[in-house]
Structure formats: C-alpha cells, structure tokens
Design a protein around this motif. Sequence first.
Motif, short mmCIF file in Angstrom:
data_model
loop_
_atom_site.label_atom_id
_atom_site.label_comp_id
_atom_site.label_asym_id
_atom_site.label_seq_id
_atom_site.Cartn_x
_atom_site.Cartn_y
_atom_site.Cartn_z
N TYR A 62 1.35 -1.41 0.09
CA TYR A 62 0.09 -0.26 0.24
C TYR A 62 0.90 1.09 -0.19
N HIS A 103 -7.06 8.45 -10.94
CA HIS A 103 -8.08 8.16 -10.18
C HIS A 103 -7.52 9.03 -9.33
N ARG A 107 -10.91 10.93 -7.70
CA ARG A 107 -11.04 11.06 -6.30
C ARG A 107 -12.09 12.77 -5.83
N GLY A 247 -20.13 0.23 -0.86
CA GLY A 247 -20.77 1.04 0.36
C GLY A 247 -22.12 0.42 0.92
N ARG A 298 -3.20 -6.79 -6.70
CA ARG A 298 -2.39 -5.60 -7.74
C ARG A 298 -1.76 -6.11 -8.16
N HIS A 354 -5.93 4.40 -2.59
CA HIS A 354 -7.33 3.75 -2.54
C HIS A 354 -7.96 3.59 -1.49
N CYS A 356 -10.99 3.49 2.03
CA CYS A 356 -12.37 3.52 1.11
C CYS A 356 -12.52 4.97 1.71
C1 HEM Z 1 -12.26 1.36 -1.12
C2 HEM Z 1 -13.20 -1.48 2.37
C3 HEM Z 1 -17.85 0.77 2.96
C4 HEM Z 1 -16.79 2.96 -1.22
C5 HEM Z 1 -11.97 0.26 -0.53
C6 HEM Z 1 -11.27 -0.08 -0.15
C7 HEM Z 1 -11.64 -1.04 0.83
C8 HEM Z 1 -13.04 -0.62 1.18
C9 HEM Z 1 -10.50 -2.10 1.22
C10 HEM Z 1 -9.97 -0.40 -0.75
C11 HEM Z 1 -9.80 -1.06 -1.85
C12 HEM Z 1 -8.12 -0.97 -2.44
O1 HEM Z 1 -7.42 -0.93 -1.59
O2 HEM Z 1 -7.79 -1.48 -4.23
C13 HEM Z 1 -14.33 -1.47 2.58
C14 HEM Z 1 -15.18 -1.63 3.88
C15 HEM Z 1 -16.33 -0.76 3.78
C16 HEM Z 1 -16.35 0.08 2.94
C17 HEM Z 1 -14.94 -3.07 4.93
C18 HEM Z 1 -17.46 -1.54 5.09
C19 HEM Z 1 -17.37 -1.62 6.46
C20 HEM Z 1 -17.54 2.08 1.98
C21 HEM Z 1 -19.04 2.77 1.83
C22 HEM Z 1 -18.64 2.93 0.81
C23 HEM Z 1 -16.92 2.58 -0.24
C24 HEM Z 1 -19.90 2.87 2.36
C25 HEM Z 1 -19.54 4.23 -0.50
C26 HEM Z 1 -20.30 5.02 0.55
C27 HEM Z 1 -15.21 3.44 -1.60
C28 HEM Z 1 -15.32 3.55 -2.72
C29 HEM Z 1 -13.45 2.68 -2.63
C30 HEM Z 1 -13.51 1.92 -1.44
C31 HEM Z 1 -15.83 4.27 -4.05
C32 HEM Z 1 -12.60 3.50 -3.86
C33 HEM Z 1 -11.53 4.30 -3.70
C34 HEM Z 1 -10.86 5.42 -4.52
O3 HEM Z 1 -10.36 3.70 -5.22
O4 HEM Z 1 -9.75 5.48 -4.06
N1 HEM Z 1 -13.65 0.40 -0.02
N2 HEM Z 1 -15.32 -0.18 2.17
N3 HEM Z 1 -16.53 2.00 0.17
N4 HEM Z 1 -14.83 2.08 -1.16
FE1 HEM Z 1 -14.91 1.31 0.47
#
Ligand code: HEM
Length: 407
Positions: A62, A103, A107, A247, A298, A354, A356
Amino acid sequence: MTTTDEWLSAASEIDLADPLLYTGERPERIWRTLRSAGEPLRAGGDPGYWVMTRYEDVAAVYRNGSLFSSEKGMQLGLDRSAAEAAAEAAAGRMLIVTDDPRHAEIRRAIGAAFTPKMLRRLEDRTTAVAHRLVAGAATGETIDFVEEVAARLPATVICELIGVPDADRDHVTETTQAAFGGATGDPTATQVAAHAELFDYCDHLVTLKRREPADDVATALANATVEGTPMSQEVAVLNCHGLISGGNETTRHASSTTALTLLTAPDQWDLLRAGQVGPDDAAEELLRFSSPANHVLRVATRDQRIGSVTVSAGEYVTLWLGSANHDEDVFDAPDRLRFSRHPNRHVTFGLGSHFCLGAFLARMELRALVRALAEMGVTIEPRGVPHRLASNFLRGYTSMPLALIRR
Ligand code: HEM
C-alpha cells in the motif's frame, strides 16, 4: 526441505481463490500458518500470485502504491482472463480500478461533495435509521438479522448520500437489496438484472441532478471536471454505481458480523451496554474483527523488493486484509475482541491512495448500530445456524437467525 520450502509448498496447495474456502473458519488458521512463514509467499500455480498475509507486507504494498496498478481488477478470479476483461470495461473510469493521476482527479471530484453540512445530515439520518431498524427488529421473535437490519441500513444511507429523491427510495432500496447478497459470490440472473436496473437508475439520477442540483454526491458527479474537462455521463454513472456497490455489501457484512460477535463476546457487550466503552472504540474494533473486505488485488508495474522477496513487473499481488488485521506482530491477542484496544491500526479500509472513500460513512453506520443496540439494552439470542457467504472477495453472512429481546 527448508522451512521456507515447506511454507511455499503449503501455500501452493491451498486454493485461496476458491469461494468455498471462506464458508467456514478455516481461512483464519490458514492465514496464521502463512503469516508464520515470515515472508510473502507464492500461490495459485502458474502464473500464480503473491500472497501477502502479514501486516508489514500488506502495508508495504500500500505504501508503494505508485508501483502497483489497480486496473486489472479488484479481486482474484477463478478465470484470470475473464476477470481482466471485466475490469478492463471500467479501468481508468471507475475510481477503484483507476490508477493515479486520473484516479486522484476522479476522487477529488467525488470527495468535493462531502461537505460538513452533508456529513451532519448523514449522521442524523444514519442514527435515526439504525434506531428505527433495531426497534422494529427487537420483538423477541426470530428474525434474519442480515435481511431485517444489516442489509437495510447501508441501502437507506446510500440513498441519502447520492441524493435519491424520496419518491424513489423504496424502489432503489429494493433494487439494491435484490442486486446484492446472494448466497455465493457468483451473481444470480436476478442480481445481474437488478444491477442493470441500478445502472439505469444512476443514469436517470445524474441526468436529473444536472437539471436540479442538490447537496449530494450525484450532483457532484454531474458537475465534476476531470483533467480540465467535464466528467462524461458514462464515468459519472459508473462511479455513482461504484458508490452503491462499495457501500452496500461491505457495510452489511460488518453489521451482521457485529451482531454475531457481540453474541460470542458477552464481556465486551456488557461493557458497551454499561457505557464503560464508547460506540466509537467498539465500532473500530468490530471493523477490525469483521474485516469484510477479504483481499484486494494489485499488479506490479515494475520489479521491486517487498520484505525479503522480489516482486517482478506484471506479477499479481494479493493483500489479505483480514489476515493483516489479525497479525500477532501488530495486534496483541488478535483473536480476542477488545473494545479498549489502542492503538487500533487495522487495514479494514485499506491504506494509501485507494483508502476507502466511504470509511467515514461505514464508521458512522457501525457506530449508530452499536449505539442503538446498546441504548435499547437488547439481549441477542441465537435462533439457528448463520450461513457464511461463499466469496473470496468479501467475508460475511448471507443469513443469521437470531432474536433481539428488549430489556
Ligand atoms: C475502497 C473497504 C464501506 C466506497 C475501499 C477499499 C477497501 C474498502 C478495503 C480499498 C480497496 C483497494 O485498496 O483497492 C470497505 C469496507 C467498508 C466500506 C470494509 C464497510 C465496512 C464503503 C462505503 C462506501 C465505500 C459505505 C460508499 C459510500 C468505496 C469507494 C472505494 C472504496 C468508492 C474506492 C476508493 C478509491 O479507489 O480511491 N473500501 N469499504 N466503501 N470504498 Fe469502501
């Protein structure tokens, strides 16, 4: 054979991509074994992939985010070329499968919508929804906690986030329910159809927000510019759908695992109900414990050292977040739920560029859920066998029969 050879051989014999592996508790034991190798391992035969199970190695990948691409997809597929083809359709356009600098631009455009006013509104709404759902479910009758509470909370909160008009909320919540939450990681025909309907709805919503802007994320997407040019309708719609997908399932699994975890750790549940620990610390530890995002993927863009190994350009690297969150080198007694854990540097939401985008929302939802359960003083009683999701990508439950009994 040296010890390292033994670990290498153990890793190559386990099919970490197999969704059925995750229907029980076996992965925890496997990860513990793999972590104790003390270095990244290779698995999956030829061409195979790197397996990062230790916190230090996950964090190292990361931290060197610019040397790894997300554009080949988010997860290990059983069929690599099919998974790559699916990712290609969204790569460079949907946030999670797009590399910097594009990205960062997408973002920034989405993040601009998260104003303090909007966050306050979301917090109020989330608290109210969590209370309503828990109150409705706490009848003493057997319920499926996944269906009655855990799935409804994120679906409703996301409608608020993206700005779904009141008249459409039931429809969007129902379609979201149908789109997510099958018994296996493979979508059924009904789920595929529901996703198509959600795409159509996102298209309609972004168009509506161009005409009638409001304080929400769909409006931010409708008005966004990326690299100096207006964001196309297609990119706006893909990212609107990306938020709904990102989400929903993750938060659903975190919430249902929360109910089961509280049931199996009565000492911590008592502390929470007695007000001796706050919902913030409880939610954080429950997020570490549940780790709903099982792994991320990745692809190395150039040769580099990670820990004691050389990862070559083009090689797949898998980061096992649940394993990193239980790494005994970082977390004292990692398999114990401990609300007083400080610091709690879990990687449930990933790390780096990236990280979350919805972490604040997920935390808000979990906090609201544990607060509602604690304030109503409910007792949680098991009423059957919970079923785990068969998926290598997400960890959680598809059904959880239990009763919530009010004091
Ligand atoms: C990215 C986990 C809730 C939207 C991520 C990533 C993780 C993650 C691990 C990083 C992925 C990577 O490294 O490739 C989680 C977990 C959640 C959660 C465990 C709940 C317990 C949410 C919610 C939303 C959301 C509520 C929307 C409102 C996103 C988005 C990304 C992301 C848009 C992409 C971010 C980027 O690429 O810059 N999430 N997420 N997630 N998550 Fe979550």
